[in-house]
Motif scaffolding. Structure first.
Motif, mmCIF file in Angstrom:
data_model
loop_
_atom_site.group_PDB
_atom_site.id
_atom_site.type_symbol
_atom_site.label_atom_id
_atom_site.label_comp_id
_atom_site.label_asym_id
_atom_site.label_seq_id
_atom_site.Cartn_x
_atom_site.Cartn_y
_atom_site.Cartn_z
ATOM 1 N N ILE A 105 0.937 -1.173 -0.079
ATOM 2 C CA ILE A 105 -0.077 -0.114 0.051
ATOM 3 C C ILE A 105 1.028 1.123 0.154
ATOM 4 C CG2 ILE A 105 -1.600 1.139 1.208
ATOM 5 C CD1 ILE A 105 -2.687 -1.525 2.462
ATOM 6 N N GLU A 106 0.811 2.106 -1.128
ATOM 7 C CA GLU A 106 1.572 3.319 -1.138
ATOM 8 C C GLU A 106 0.857 4.467 -0.257
ATOM 9 O OE1 GLU A 106 1.968 4.306 -5.259
ATOM 10 O OE2 GLU A 106 3.165 2.426 -5.697
ATOM 11 N N GLU A 107 1.570 5.058 0.429
ATOM 12 C CA GLU A 107 1.238 6.117 1.459
ATOM 13 C C GLU A 107 0.854 7.301 0.450
ATOM 14 O OE1 GLU A 107 3.587 6.932 4.652
ATOM 15 O OE2 GLU A 107 3.179 4.898 5.635
ATOM 16 N N GLY A 108 -0.329 8.063 0.738
ATOM 17 C CA GLY A 108 -0.650 9.280 -0.148
ATOM 18 C C GLY A 108 -1.541 9.022 -1.418
ATOM 19 N N SER A 109 -1.308 7.715 -1.799
ATOM 20 C CA SER A 109 -2.004 7.467 -3.140
ATOM 21 C C SER A 109 -3.491 7.727 -2.740
ATOM 22 C CB SER A 109 -1.710 6.256 -3.695
ATOM 23 O OG SER A 109 -2.082 5.051 -2.831
ATOM 24 N N PRO A 110 -4.418 8.183 -4.082
ATOM 25 C CA PRO A 110 -5.712 8.225 -3.896
ATOM 26 C C PRO A 110 -6.449 6.753 -3.743
ATOM 27 C CG PRO A 110 -5.081 8.159 -6.096
ATOM 28 C CD PRO A 110 -3.732 8.398 -5.310
ATOM 29 N N ASP A 111 -5.835 5.773 -3.825
ATOM 30 C CA ASP A 111 -6.492 4.448 -3.727
ATOM 31 C C ASP A 111 -5.921 3.522 -2.391
ATOM 32 O OD1 ASP A 111 -8.035 4.598 -6.241
ATOM 33 O OD2 ASP A 111 -6.365 3.708 -7.109
ATOM 34 N N ALA A 112 -5.161 4.387 -1.707
ATOM 35 C CA ALA A 112 -4.851 3.811 -0.129
ATOM 36 C C ALA A 112 -5.723 3.385 0.760
ATOM 37 C CB ALA A 112 -3.726 4.794 0.034
#
Length: 508
Positions: A354-361
């Protein structure tokens, strides 16, 4: 001879310094030899009663064996340990702290009553059982008590035999071991049922015996159930997130009460005719109602029948008995029944991609949490109706510090650790000896030798140059003193002179 003359020529202060140096050298050499020759001490016995320890020490002193006391342990030289131990065992030392059938050796049949003999017999029986239980690995101490009933010989029945065993173990005895102790005591006492033998640990309580099922700790059941669930959930999660990236905590609430409920239920709509009874009763009655007349006096048939009457009564009764459906229920709730399960799961967010700050997080997090919840609910068998709860959280784990494994010590390190201090002690004592020998003795002796040699050279030079003063000693006295102090050199010098004279005579 030179050494004696040199010692005599020393002053009193020099003699005292020399004596102190020699005493120091002898003392240092003695300590060095003792430290090198002394044998390592080995354990002989430990944990004995003070009385038995005193008996062993007294015997060691009689045999002249060196020993050391370190707390409650007795140490002797390692080379003598085995022989001393066998020799003490031959003499019956150390004596057993628990006495068994040897108690009956002192019983005199002419002065002992039957009650006294029975008491000694049961004491001996308890001692023998205690010895056997102490032989079990892990049992540190034990006491056996047999509840004998002093009933009359004419009674046909009496109270049942009972016994109890109190023990202290270094570890935790299993249920099978406690049961084995029950059978050990029961089979040694005639008429004793193994269920009537109580095995008690002062720290853990009742291990085996009467009503042990009722006294079983529900906490043990809860602990076992929670451990199994944690392992099951951890295996499921580590298959997805990898080892070390999941933490699971399971809490199991169990019922700690014992209940017995009896219930009887009647169904009025389920009537069934059990018995039907009918009873019919019929009664008849008849008679004449006229008085005395002329017709009544006439012959039969002549005057007619006159006025007669009759009546009939019927009574009919019916009795019906019904049976109603009856349901009886008996429910017994034992301690240890699971009431509620709470599961908390913490997963390492860094390994889930899970990438922090991404819209789909946020959406990915919710989806993963939902998937893990469904997986855990199915794997652990949680029941929402029972009140079970589940919490799943995703958080980054702290990086653990890498702990380097300490290698096992090598042979050199073990030898250094074991003999370093003794070797260092020997080296220090050797240095002390060397310093005393070369720093004190040698300077004293060499100083006296130089002084004597200097005086000899001075006198010889004076005689050779012919410069004799009033302070110069008499040549004859000097020659006497010189020959007396150096007899070997004087003899060799005279021998050389005689050889030269003999050669000169032969040449002539």
């Amino acid at each position: 001879m030179k050494l004696l003359e040199t010692l005599k020529a020393l002053s009193m202060a020099q003699k005292l310094a020399l004596a102190g140096a020699m005493a120091g050298v002898v003392l240092a050499m003695t300590m060095l030899v003792q430290g090198a020759v002394k044998q390592p001490m080995a354990l002989l016995y430990s944990g004995l009663d003070p009385m038995h320890t005193g008996e062993v020490i007294e015997e060691l002193e009689k045999r002249g064996v060196e020993y050391e006391l370190r707390g409650e342990a007795i140490f002797i030289p390692q080379s003598e340990r085995d022989s001393v131990r066998f020799s003490l065992a031959k003499d019956g030392l150390p004596q057993q702290s628990v006495r068994g059938y040897e108690l009956l050796d002192d019983v005199n049949g002419f002065s002992v009553t039957s009650e006294m003999y029975n008491a000694a017999y049961w004491r001996a029986k308890e001692g023998e059982l205690t010895r056997t239980i102490l032989a079990i690995p892990g049992v540190a101490s034990a006491r056996v008590h047999i509840g004998t009933s002093l009933r009359s010989g004419f009674s046909r029945s009496g109270p049942p035999q009972t016994a109890s065993v109190t023990l202290v173990s270094s570890g935790q005895l299993s249920a099978n071991q406690a049961e084995a102790i029950q059978y050990l005591v029961a089979l040694a006492v005639s008429g004793l049922d193994p269920k009537d033998v109580a095995v008690i640990d002062p720290k853990r309580g009742l291990l085996a015996g009467p009503n042990v099922d009722k006294m079983e700790e529900p906490g043990l059941v809860a602990e076992g159930q929670s451990g199994l669930l944690e392992q099951k959930i951890m295996r499921l999660l580590e298959a997805r997130v990898g080892p070390g990236n999941a933490r699971v905590s399971v809490t199991v609430d169990v019922n700690r009460q014992r209940q017995h409920v009896s219930e009887v239920v009647y169904d009025p709509n389920s009537r069934v005719v059990r018995n039907r009874t009918s009873n019919d009763v019929s009664e008849s009655s008849g008679g004449g109602g006229s008085g005395v007349t002329v017709a009544s006096n006439l012959p039969q048939g002549a005057g007619g029948q006159g006025g007669s009457s009759s009546s009939t009564v019927r009574n009919s009764t019916e009795s019906v008995v019904y049976d109603i459906n009856e349901t009886r229920k008996e429910t017994e709730t034992l301690p240890g029944e699971i009431e509620r399960i709470s599961v908390a799961v913490l997963l390492n967010e860094q390994v889930l991609g899970i990438e922090e700050g991404s819209p789909d997080a946020a959406a990915m997090t919710r989806s993963l949490v939902s998937d893990f919840e469904q997986l855990i609910l199915s794997g652990a068998g949680l029941d929402a109706d029972r009140g079970d709860s589940l919490t799943v959280e995703l958080m980054p784990f702290q990086e653990a510090e890498v702990v380097e494994m300490t290698p096992a010590p090598s042979l050199v390190e073990r030898l250094t650790e074991r003999y370093f201090w003794s070797g260092l002690q020997a080296v220090l004592l050797g240095l002390v000896v060397i310093v005393l020998a070369f720093g004190v003795l040698r300077p004293l002796l060499s100083q006296r030798s130089k002084t004597a040699a200097g005086s000899d050279l001075a006198l010889t030079g004076s005689y050779a140059s012919g410069e004799l003063t009033s302070d110069t000693p008499d040549p004859l006295d000097y020659l006497r003193s010189y020959t007396k102090e150096r007899q070997d050199e004087t003899a060799s010098l005279l021998q050389e002179w005689l050889n030269e004279d003999r050669k000169a005579l032969l040449n002539e």
